[in-house]
Write a protein that holds these residues in place. Structure first.
Motif, PDB file in Angstrom:
ATOM      1  N   VAL A   1       0.834  -1.202   0.000  1.00 44.22           N
ATOM      2  CA  VAL A   1       0.000   0.000   0.000  1.00 44.22           C
ATOM      3  C   VAL A   1       0.869   1.253   0.000  1.00 44.22           C
ATOM      4  CG1 VAL A   1      -1.726   1.327   1.299  1.00 44.22           C
ATOM      5  CG2 VAL A   1      -1.901  -1.170   1.153  1.00 44.22           C
ATOM      6  N   LEU A   2       1.854   1.289   0.894  1.00 44.92           N
ATOM      7  CA  LEU A   2       2.676   2.489   1.048  1.00 44.92           C
ATOM      8  C   LEU A   2       3.476   2.805  -0.214  1.00 44.92           C
ATOM      9  CD1 LEU A   2       3.642   4.660   3.087  1.00 44.92           C
ATOM     10  CD2 LEU A   2       5.520   3.119   3.685  1.00 44.92           C
ATOM     11  N   LEU A   3       3.999   1.766  -0.865  1.00 41.42           N
ATOM     12  CA  LEU A   3       4.883   1.966  -2.009  1.00 41.42           C
ATOM     13  C   LEU A   3       4.189   1.704  -3.347  1.00 41.42           C
ATOM     14  CD1 LEU A   3       8.065   0.223  -0.544  1.00 41.42           C
ATOM     15  CD2 LEU A   3       7.365   2.618  -0.360  1.00 41.42           C
ATOM     16  N   LYS A   4       2.888   1.579  -3.340  1.00 41.79           N
ATOM     17  CA  LYS A   4       2.157   1.311  -4.574  1.00 41.79           C
ATOM     18  C   LYS A   4       2.325   2.479  -5.546  1.00 41.79           C
ATOM     19  CE  LYS A   4      -2.392   0.047  -6.363  1.00 41.79           C
ATOM     20  NZ  LYS A   4      -3.800  -0.280  -6.027  1.00 41.79           N
ATOM     21  N   PRO A   5       2.771   2.228  -6.776  1.00 40.15           N
ATOM     22  CA  PRO A   5       3.039   3.325  -7.706  1.00 40.15           C
ATOM     23  C   PRO A   5       1.767   3.974  -8.257  1.00 40.15           C
ATOM     24  CG  PRO A   5       3.429   1.194  -8.752  1.00 40.15           C
ATOM     25  CD  PRO A   5       3.155   0.912  -7.317  1.00 40.15           C
ATOM     26  N   GLY A   6       0.695   3.235  -8.357  1.00 43.64           N
ATOM     27  CA  GLY A   6      -0.531   3.778  -8.924  1.00 43.64           C
ATOM     28  C   GLY A   6      -1.503   4.274  -7.867  1.00 43.64           C
ATOM     29  N   ALA A   7      -2.725   4.567  -8.325  1.00 47.24           N
ATOM     30  CA  ALA A   7      -3.767   5.053  -7.416  1.00 47.24           C
ATOM     31  C   ALA A   7      -4.187   3.944  -6.456  1.00 47.24           C
ATOM     32  CB  ALA A   7      -4.967   5.536  -8.218  1.00 47.24           C
ATOM     33  N   LEU A   8      -4.538   4.340  -5.264  1.00 48.33           N
ATOM     34  CA  LEU A   8      -4.990   3.392  -4.243  1.00 48.33           C
ATOM     35  C   LEU A   8      -6.473   3.103  -4.422  1.00 48.33           C
ATOM     36  CD1 LEU A   8      -3.267   4.895  -1.057  1.00 48.33           C
ATOM     37  CD2 LEU A   8      -2.433   3.032  -2.485  1.00 48.33           C
ATOM     38  N   THR A   9      -6.849   1.872  -4.109  1.00 47.20           N
ATOM     39  CA  THR A   9      -8.275   1.546  -4.056  1.00 47.20           C
ATOM     40  C   THR A   9      -8.877   2.169  -2.796  1.00 47.20           C
ATOM     41  OG1 THR A   9      -7.942  -0.475  -2.785  1.00 47.20           O
ATOM     42  CG2 THR A   9      -7.776  -0.646  -5.192  1.00 47.20           C
ATOM     43  N   ASP A  10     -10.211   2.135  -2.717  1.00 42.43           N
ATOM     44  CA  ASP A  10     -10.861   2.689  -1.525  1.00 42.43           C
ATOM     45  C   ASP A  10     -10.383   1.981  -0.266  1.00 42.43           C
ATOM     46  OD1 ASP A  10     -12.216   4.462  -3.081  1.00 42.43           O
ATOM     47  OD2 ASP A  10     -14.103   3.324  -3.113  1.00 42.43           O
ATOM     48  N   ALA A  11     -10.262   0.659  -0.324  1.00 44.45           N
ATOM     49  CA  ALA A  11      -9.821  -0.109   0.842  1.00 44.45           C
ATOM     50  C   ALA A  11      -8.383   0.237   1.193  1.00 44.45           C
ATOM     51  CB  ALA A  11      -9.965  -1.604   0.572  1.00 44.45           C
ATOM     52  N   GLU A  12      -7.545   0.393   0.169  1.00 45.03           N
ATOM     53  CA  GLU A  12      -6.137   0.746   0.422  1.00 45.03           C
ATOM     54  C   GLU A  12      -6.027   2.162   0.978  1.00 45.03           C
ATOM     55  OE1 GLU A  12      -3.994  -1.982  -3.041  1.00 45.03           O
ATOM     56  OE2 GLU A  12      -4.695   0.055  -3.508  1.00 45.03           O
ATOM     57  N   TYR A  13      -6.867   3.059   0.494  1.00 45.75           N
ATOM     58  CA  TYR A  13      -6.840   4.434   1.004  1.00 45.75           C
ATOM     59  C   TYR A  13      -7.251   4.474   2.476  1.00 45.75           C
ATOM     60  CZ  TYR A  13      -7.688   9.439   1.381  1.00 45.75           C
ATOM     61  OH  TYR A  13      -7.657  10.750   1.775  1.00 45.75           O
ATOM     62  N   ARG A  14      -8.266   3.674   2.823  1.00 47.19           N
ATOM     63  CA  ARG A  14      -8.671   3.609   4.235  1.00 47.19           C
ATOM     64  C   ARG A  14      -7.537   3.034   5.083  1.00 47.19           C
ATOM     65  NH1 ARG A  14     -13.593   2.073   1.858  1.00 47.19           N
ATOM     66  NH2 ARG A  14     -13.149  -0.154   2.189  1.00 47.19           N
ATOM     67  N   GLU A  15      -6.831   2.049   4.517  1.00 45.50           N
ATOM     68  CA  GLU A  15      -5.692   1.501   5.262  1.00 45.50           C
ATOM     69  C   GLU A  15      -4.599   2.553   5.425  1.00 45.50           C
ATOM     70  OE1 GLU A  15      -2.338  -2.061   4.981  1.00 45.50           O
ATOM     71  OE2 GLU A  15      -4.126  -2.149   3.708  1.00 45.50           O
ATOM     72  N   MET A  16      -4.369   3.332   4.389  1.00 41.65           N
ATOM     73  CA  MET A  16      -3.353   4.396   4.480  1.00 41.65           C
ATOM     74  C   MET A  16      -3.734   5.414   5.560  1.00 41.65           C
ATOM     75  SD  MET A  16      -0.505   5.684   3.426  1.00 41.65           S
ATOM     76  CE  MET A  16      -0.122   5.046   1.791  1.00 41.65           C
ATOM     77  N   GLN A  17      -5.006   5.690   5.685  1.00 45.34           N
ATOM     78  CA  GLN A  17      -5.453   6.657   6.692  1.00 45.34           C
ATOM     79  C   GLN A  17      -5.141   6.198   8.114  1.00 45.34           C
ATOM     80  OE1 GLN A  17      -9.619   7.047   5.706  1.00 45.34           O
ATOM     81  NE2 GLN A  17      -9.265   8.952   4.567  1.00 45.34           N
ATOM     82  N   THR A  18      -5.000   4.887   8.297  1.00 42.94           N
ATOM     83  CA  THR A  18      -4.727   4.386   9.651  1.00 42.94           C
ATOM     84  C   THR A  18      -3.333   4.754  10.136  1.00 42.94           C
ATOM     85  OG1 THR A  18      -3.910   2.226   8.871  1.00 42.94           O
ATOM     86  CG2 THR A  18      -6.286   2.428   9.292  1.00 42.94           C
ATOM     87  N   HIS A  19      -2.493   5.331   9.259  1.00 46.16           N
ATOM     88  CA  HIS A  19      -1.148   5.713   9.732  1.00 46.16           C
ATOM     89  C   HIS A  19      -1.228   6.791  10.815  1.00 46.16           C
ATOM     90  CE1 HIS A  19      -1.347   9.301   7.076  1.00 46.16           C
ATOM     91  NE2 HIS A  19      -0.359   9.768   7.826  1.00 46.16           N
ATOM     92  N   VAL A  20      -2.320   7.556  10.837  1.00 42.30           N
ATOM     93  CA  VAL A  20      -2.487   8.564  11.893  1.00 42.30           C
ATOM     94  C   VAL A  20      -2.634   7.889  13.250  1.00 42.30           C
ATOM     95  CG1 VAL A  20      -3.943  10.426  12.748  1.00 42.30           C
ATOM     96  CG2 VAL A  20      -3.461  10.247  10.300  1.00 42.30           C
ATOM     97  N   GLN A  21      -3.486   6.871  13.325  1.00 40.15           N
ATOM     98  CA  GLN A  21      -3.654   6.141  14.588  1.00 40.15           C
ATOM     99  C   GLN A  21      -2.373   5.398  14.952  1.00 40.15           C
ATOM    100  OE1 GLN A  21      -6.274   6.181  16.816  1.00 40.15           O
ATOM    101  NE2 GLN A  21      -4.736   5.130  18.066  1.00 40.15           N
ATOM    102  N   HIS A  22      -1.708   4.807  13.963  1.00 39.72           N
ATOM    103  CA  HIS A  22      -0.416   4.150  14.238  1.00 39.72           C
ATOM    104  C   HIS A  22       0.564   5.163  14.844  1.00 39.72           C
ATOM    105  CE1 HIS A  22      -1.714   0.499  12.460  1.00 39.72           C
ATOM    106  NE2 HIS A  22      -1.577   0.851  11.181  1.00 39.72           N
ATOM    107  N   GLY A  23       0.564   6.355  14.298  1.00 33.33           N
ATOM    108  CA  GLY A  23       1.463   7.396  14.817  1.00 33.33           C
ATOM    109  C   GLY A  23       1.158   7.745  16.255  1.00 33.33           C
TER     110      GLY A  23
END
Length: 467
Positions: A296-318
């Motif tokens: 997800v983090l290093l995906k070169p193309g556009a993220l899917t909706d599910a991948e984008y939601r996963e990317m958003q979780t980096h705030v909680q991880h932080g």
């Protein structure tokens, strides 16, 4: 090379200033304590003499009207007034002062007689004081009371005593106001100044003897504190670098957004207490990306909706990562809020307007500006004017208008100074910022530590603090 507005001050000079302030504060406290103790001691000595003199006068008056006190019909106001007026015997110790007002009351608090020194300059003020604050006599009970009061800016003794008949029964009350003489006031003041002067001499002599030892020990202790603080800052920089490498980025993004954020905070005249956590948050704003899968983090193309939601979780991880370290816990506002949008359409709490912490609102402008003006694998860098145009499109939508206005005032100079600097130049600038806000001034460094400790103590009962 990037110019600096905040070079590191001489640490030793800062240490001397801190010690001198503390010694001066200690001296003032000691002087105040000794002056107060001296005042109490001297006043007590004079107070005992004043009370003795006043009680002697009251006893003379009691002896004079004793036949009336013993008379079955009670006291006659005319006779009591005549007796009071007949007291011309003078003051036993004129150096202490004199009675400026006296009155006699019955056991029912009825005024029987009064006498005042009409030539006394503060006689009207004394009369007004007694009218506003008369002594309340408990009917038929023995009384002997006194208090030091200020009337017209001058010390007076307000006294009240009971007058008993020959069988010891309370038959009347006497109330008086005694003006303390100027000599007594001068003696007390001279005693206080003498004590304060002696204390100052003792403190100065002690300081001269112990100062070299104290400064040596304090310097050794603060050197260790500075070393620890610098180690924390180096860890902060290294962790930020690890995040950048994880995101296929360079250290320069973290360095630039931190510099932009600090300069913007300075333009808004924000305090060091605000800027210190801002620096930590800027360096670690994307620390949560450590918890995002490479796919997800290093995906070169556009993220899917599910991948984008996963990317958003980096705030909680932080939040989860930073909350584990007390020294980093004050960076949570930036880490939690840098993806919030001013209109409430951001993540991960959809906060809006002033509900978004100021540090996060400020960092958001710096972060997007750097993203626009930096070259990325998927885009070329925009020039300054285009980047500012795109920022303006986010006014009131993504960005706080007030913060954006402040950034516009400094953006051109910042861009020219920072945007194309080498990594070494950026690191050098960042080192100056670290020194200016964390280690340059020992008193500021200790204040920062106290702020951190007090904040940690306040939040510790709440758990992890990752809400």
């Amino acid at each position: 090379m990037i110019g600096q507005k905040s070079p590191r001050k001489g640490f030793t000079a800062s240490l001397h200033r801190l010690l001198m302030r503390r010694l001066l504060g200690m001296t003032l406290v000691i002087c105040a304590l000794f002056a107060g103790a001296t005042y109490v001691q001297l006043y007590t000595e004079y107070d005992d003499d004043i009370v003795e003199s006043t009680l002697s006068g009251a006893e003379d008056f009691r002896t004079l009207i004793l036949p009336q006190l013993d008379a079955p019909g009670g006291l006659k106001p005319d006779a009591v007034q005549a007796a009071l007026d007949s007291l011309t015997g003078g003051v036993r110790r004129p150096s202490l002062g004199f009675t400026v007002y006296a009155r006699i009351l019955g056991t029912d608090s009825r005024l029987l007689a009064q006498r005042s020194a009409t030539s006394y300059a503060l006689a009207p003020e004394v009369a007004q004081y007694l009218e506003e604050r008369p002594f309340v006599f408990p009917a038929g009970q023995a009384v002997q009371s006194r208090e030091l009061v200020s009337i017209g800016g001058r010390p007076h003794v307000h006294m009240a005593v009971s007058l008993a008949d020959s069988r010891g029964r309370v038959a009347a009350y006497a109330e008086s106001v005694y003006a303390v003489s100027q000599k007594v006031q001068d003696d007390i003041r001279a005693g206080m100044f003498g004590t304060v002067g002696l204390v100052v001499l003792v403190v100065l002599a002690t300081t001269l003897l112990l100062y070299p030892v104290i400064i040596r020990l304090l310097k050794r202790s603060t050197d260790l504190s500075v070393h620890l603080q610098e180690a924390n800052l180096e860890t902060l920089r290294v962790l930020g670098s690890a995040i950048a490498k994880r995101d296929s980025d360079t250290d320069r993004h973290n360095y630039r957004v931190t510099i932009y954020s600090v300069r913007l905070a300075e333009a808004l005249s924000l305090s060091g207490a605000f800027i210190r956590p801002l620096i930590k948050g800027a360096m670690l704003h994307d620390v949560g990306k450590i918890g995002i899968r490479d796919a997800v983090l290093l995906k070169p193309g556009a993220l899917t909706d599910a991948e984008y939601r996963e990317m958003q979780t980096h705030v909680q991880h932080g939040r989860d990562i930073v909350a584990q370290a007390s020294w980093l816990s004050d960076a949570l506002e930036v880490i939690s809020g840098h993806h919030e949008r001013y209109d409430g359409s951001g993540y991960d709490h959809a906060r809006a307007g002033a509900d978004i912490p100021l540090g996060a609102r400020l960092f958001s402008v710096a972060d997007v500006f750097d993203a626009l003006t930096s070259e990325r694998p998927y885009k070329e860098a925009y020039d300054f004017d285009e980047a500012m145009r795109l920022l303006e499109l986010g006014r009131g939508v993504q960005f706080d208008p007030g913060v954006l206005d402040a950034f516009r005032r400094i953006a051109r100079g910042l861009y020219d100074e920072v945007a194309h600097s080498t990594e070494a130049e950026l690191k050098h600038c960042l080192q100056h910022i670290f020194q200016a806000y964390f280690t340059a001034d020992i008193e500021m460094m200790m204040q920062g530590m106290e702020e951190l400790l007090s904040g940690h103590r306040a939040s510790s009962p709440k758990g992890s603090g990752s809400g």
